[in-house]
Write a protein that holds these residues in place. Structure first.
Motif, PDB file in Angstrom:
ATOM      1  N   UNK A  69      70.363-143.462  26.557  1.00  0.00           N
ATOM      2  CA  UNK A  69      68.983-143.950  26.633  1.00  0.00           C
ATOM      3  C   UNK A  69      68.680-144.452  28.037  1.00  0.00           C
ATOM      4  N   UNK A  70      67.424-144.265  28.465  1.00  0.00           N
ATOM      5  CA  UNK A  70      66.990-144.763  29.763  1.00  0.00           C
ATOM      6  C   UNK A  70      65.525-145.166  29.689  1.00  0.00           C
ATOM      7  N   UNK A  71      65.210-146.308  30.329  1.00  0.00           N
ATOM      8  CA  UNK A  71      63.830-146.779  30.414  1.00  0.00           C
ATOM      9  C   UNK A  71      63.452-146.980  31.874  1.00  0.00           C
ATOM     10  N   UNK A  72      62.153-147.000  32.142  1.00  0.00           N
ATOM     11  CA  UNK A  72      61.648-147.278  33.489  1.00  0.00           C
ATOM     12  C   UNK A  72      60.469-148.229  33.375  1.00  0.00           C
ATOM     13  N   UNK A  73      60.312-149.057  34.391  1.00  0.00           N
ATOM     14  CA  UNK A  73      59.194-150.007  34.438  1.00  0.00           C
ATOM     15  C   UNK A  73      58.228-149.545  35.520  1.00  0.00           C
ATOM     16  N   UNK A  74      56.979-149.317  35.140  1.00  0.00           N
ATOM     17  CA  UNK A  74      55.987-148.736  36.042  1.00  0.00           C
ATOM     18  C   UNK A  74      54.654-149.457  35.923  1.00  0.00           C
ATOM     19  N   UNK A  75      53.882-149.364  36.989  1.00  0.00           N
ATOM     20  CA  UNK A  75      52.499-149.835  36.978  1.00  0.00           C
ATOM     21  C   UNK A  75      51.697-148.942  37.905  1.00  0.00           C
ATOM     22  N   UNK A  76      50.665-148.299  37.383  1.00  0.00           N
ATOM     23  CA  UNK A  76      49.874-147.382  38.202  1.00  0.00           C
ATOM     24  C   UNK A  76      48.751-148.130  38.908  1.00  0.00           C
ATOM     25  N   UNK A  77      48.366-147.601  40.090  1.00  0.00           N
ATOM     26  CA  UNK A  77      47.318-148.241  40.852  1.00  0.00           C
ATOM     27  C   UNK A  77      45.951-148.145  40.196  1.00  0.00           C
ATOM     28  N   UNK A  78      45.581-146.934  39.783  1.00  0.00           N
ATOM     29  CA  UNK A  78      44.239-146.734  39.217  1.00  0.00           C
ATOM     30  C   UNK A  78      44.256-146.045  37.856  1.00  0.00           C
ATOM     31  N   UNK A  79      45.438-145.654  37.398  1.00  0.00           N
ATOM     32  CA  UNK A  79      45.544-145.093  36.060  1.00  0.00           C
ATOM     33  C   UNK A  79      45.258-143.618  35.951  1.00  0.00           C
ATOM     34  N   UNK A  80      45.313-142.905  37.069  1.00  0.00           N
ATOM     35  CA  UNK A  80      45.047-141.460  36.981  1.00  0.00           C
ATOM     36  C   UNK A  80      46.236-140.610  37.434  1.00  0.00           C
ATOM     37  N   UNK A  81      47.396-141.228  37.608  1.00  0.00           N
ATOM     38  CA  UNK A  81      48.562-140.464  38.037  1.00  0.00           C
ATOM     39  C   UNK A  81      49.384-139.970  36.842  1.00  0.00           C
ATOM     40  N   UNK A  82      50.069-138.853  37.083  1.00  0.00           N
ATOM     41  CA  UNK A  82      50.922-138.253  36.060  1.00  0.00           C
ATOM     42  C   UNK A  82      52.297-137.968  36.659  1.00  0.00           C
ATOM     43  N   UNK A  83      53.322-138.137  35.817  1.00  0.00           N
ATOM     44  CA  UNK A  83      54.702-137.837  36.210  1.00  0.00           C
ATOM     45  C   UNK A  83      55.306-136.859  35.213  1.00  0.00           C
ATOM     46  N   UNK A  84      56.072-135.918  35.718  1.00  0.00           N
ATOM     47  CA  UNK A  84      56.948-135.137  34.849  1.00  0.00           C
ATOM     48  C   UNK A  84      58.222-135.939  34.619  1.00  0.00           C
ATOM     49  N   UNK A  85      58.654-136.035  33.374  1.00  0.00           N
ATOM     50  CA  UNK A  85      59.947-136.630  33.049  1.00  0.00           C
ATOM     51  C   UNK A  85      60.926-135.477  32.876  1.00  0.00           C
ATOM     52  N   UNK A  86      61.884-135.411  33.789  1.00  0.00           N
ATOM     53  CA  UNK A  86      62.805-134.278  33.849  1.00  0.00           C
ATOM     54  C   UNK A  86      64.179-134.760  33.413  1.00  0.00           C
ATOM     55  N   UNK A  87      64.642-134.245  32.295  1.00  0.00           N
ATOM     56  CA  UNK A  87      65.920-134.660  31.719  1.00  0.00           C
ATOM     57  C   UNK A  87      66.906-133.512  31.823  1.00  0.00           C
ATOM     58  N   UNK A  88      68.012-133.772  32.500  1.00  0.00           N
ATOM     59  CA  UNK A  88      69.059-132.767  32.694  1.00  0.00           C
ATOM     60  C   UNK A  88      68.494-131.466  33.253  1.00  0.00           C
ATOM     61  N   UNK A  89      67.565-131.611  34.210  1.00  0.00           N
ATOM     62  CA  UNK A  89      67.024-130.461  34.922  1.00  0.00           C
ATOM     63  C   UNK A  89      65.863-129.762  34.261  1.00  0.00           C
ATOM     64  N   UNK A  90      65.465-130.209  33.073  1.00  0.00           N
ATOM     65  CA  UNK A  90      64.366-129.576  32.353  1.00  0.00           C
ATOM     66  C   UNK A  90      63.176-130.535  32.277  1.00  0.00           C
ATOM     67  N   UNK A  91      61.987-130.047  32.652  1.00  0.00           N
ATOM     68  CA  UNK A  91      60.782-130.860  32.533  1.00  0.00           C
ATOM     69  C   UNK A  91      60.422-130.967  31.057  1.00  0.00           C
ATOM     70  N   UNK A  92      60.531-132.174  30.509  1.00  0.00           N
ATOM     71  CA  UNK A  92      60.432-132.354  29.068  1.00  0.00           C
ATOM     72  C   UNK A  92      59.035-132.770  28.602  1.00  0.00           C
TER      73      UNK A  92
END
Length: 358
Positions: A69-92
């Protein structure tokens, strides 16, 4: 009574010793952003302790660990950004961080063993990253070093704008599917993308041009200067002039007026501006191979003089490590879609394989 306190002390000591000796558990339960065990790619703002600021499209943070298991703590500046979460080389899946500081579960119930998780920024705009959290009994594993690095300076084509229709669920940008990111992944190279939609070399659709922005960590802060000695690419790709081409054909546009007044720039001014920018990149990276590209939109349409301007600018530098490469005109509306971005990547990869040893 003394015996009772002795037992209590031993229990406390044992618990404390467990936390220290098993520091592989407690110490890595929370991995601070400044930890050397996190691999960042792209320009990351690290001026404030306990937070990493991610600005540019294509920037990423990655970790390897043994656990489930893994968690991340994030806060976006304006709320319009997107991230790909890539697990073991695959964009999930795609993550859209909130403007409120939030802990997100990136991966859970993974099979026992080693895993990699990468947060890859699809879009431009600032997001704050406060670190990773690992479940108890997990362990960080060192990532293998990357031997190569490639850096791109570009506009919306390099950003990956317009890959999707604007009414799509995650906006129309996806740098992960851009020709730039595909090329970097092909060569297993560290990736840096300094690109913004609408930007030009001499004039942009907004007040700033690339020579004013290219050396920043935060693209919107003129005092936020990047230290070019921190990372040295083997290859630099410059993809500019599409917006210059479009705007100079609109002499009454406010940005054209503000830059040039009533006198539209001619060939000598255009080529001198381009060669000056390339020389500036060369000054930062004396040994890099620099590829000056253009396309696949209408700046390379048959009869366009803009590829010739680039060729003339490059020839004036007398630098054997500066090249030109033009993507064929795609002859379809709007920005390159996913398939067209892939074709551009294939073209650039072939060019690198055929002309550059790095």
């Amino acid at each position: 009574m003394k015996r009772k306190y002795l037992i209590y002390f031993l229990l406390l000591f044992s618990a404390g010793f467990s936390n220290i000796s098993c520091g592989t558990i407690k110490k890595i339960h929370f991995i601070k952003p400044e930890s050397g065990r996190i691999r960042y790619e792209g320009r990351i703002g690290m001026n404030n302790q306990g937070v990493a600021e991610i600005y540019w499209p294509g920037s990423s943070c990655k970790i390897k660990f043994k656990g489930t298991e893994l968690k991340a703590i994030l806060k976006d500046g304006k709320g319009y950004n997107y991230f790909d979460v890539i697990i073991d080389g695959e964009s999930m899946y795609v993550l859209k961080p909130d403007t409120v500081k939030t802990t997100y579960t990136l991966a859970s119930r993974l099979p026992e063993g080693e895993h990699t998780v990468q947060l890859f920024k699809r879009t431009g705009g600032m997001t704050r990253f406060y670190g990773f959290q690992l479940a108890p009994h997990s362990k960080i594993v060192d990532l293998p070093a990357k031997k190569r690095m490639i850096e791109f300076f570009g506009n919306s084509i390099t950003v990956g704008s317009g890959i999707y229709k604007e009414d799509g669920p995650y906006g129309d940008e996806n740098n992960y599917l851009s020709y730039a990111a595909i090329t970097a992944r092909h060569f297993d190279a560290k990736y840096s993308c300094i690109a913004r939609s609408g930007i030009g070399l001499m004039v942009s659709w907004f007040p700033m041009i690339m020579p004013e922005m290219y050396n920043r960590i935060n693209p919107n802060d003129s005092t936020s200067k990047w230290d070019f000695s921190k990372a040295t690419p083997g290859i630099v790709v410059i993809s500019l002039f599409q917006n210059d081409f479009s705007l100079i054909n609109l002499p009454d546009h406010p940005q054209v007026k503000s830059r040039f007044g009533n006198k539209v720039p001619g060939e000598d001014f255009i080529t001198a501006s381009y060669s000056r920018f390339v020389q500036g990149i060369r000054n930062h990276y004396p040994e890099a191979h620099i590829i000056c590209v253009l396309g696949s939109m209408d700046a390379v349409k048959q009869g366009s003089p803009w590829p010739g301007y680039i060729e003339k600018a490059v020839a004036s530098l007398h630098d054997k490590k500066v090249y030109t490469h033009f993507f064929p005109y795609k002859n379809t509306p709007d920005h390159p879609n996913e398939a067209e971005q892939k074709q551009m990547a294939e073209s650039l990869i072939r060019f690198i394989d055929e002309h550059i040893k790095w």
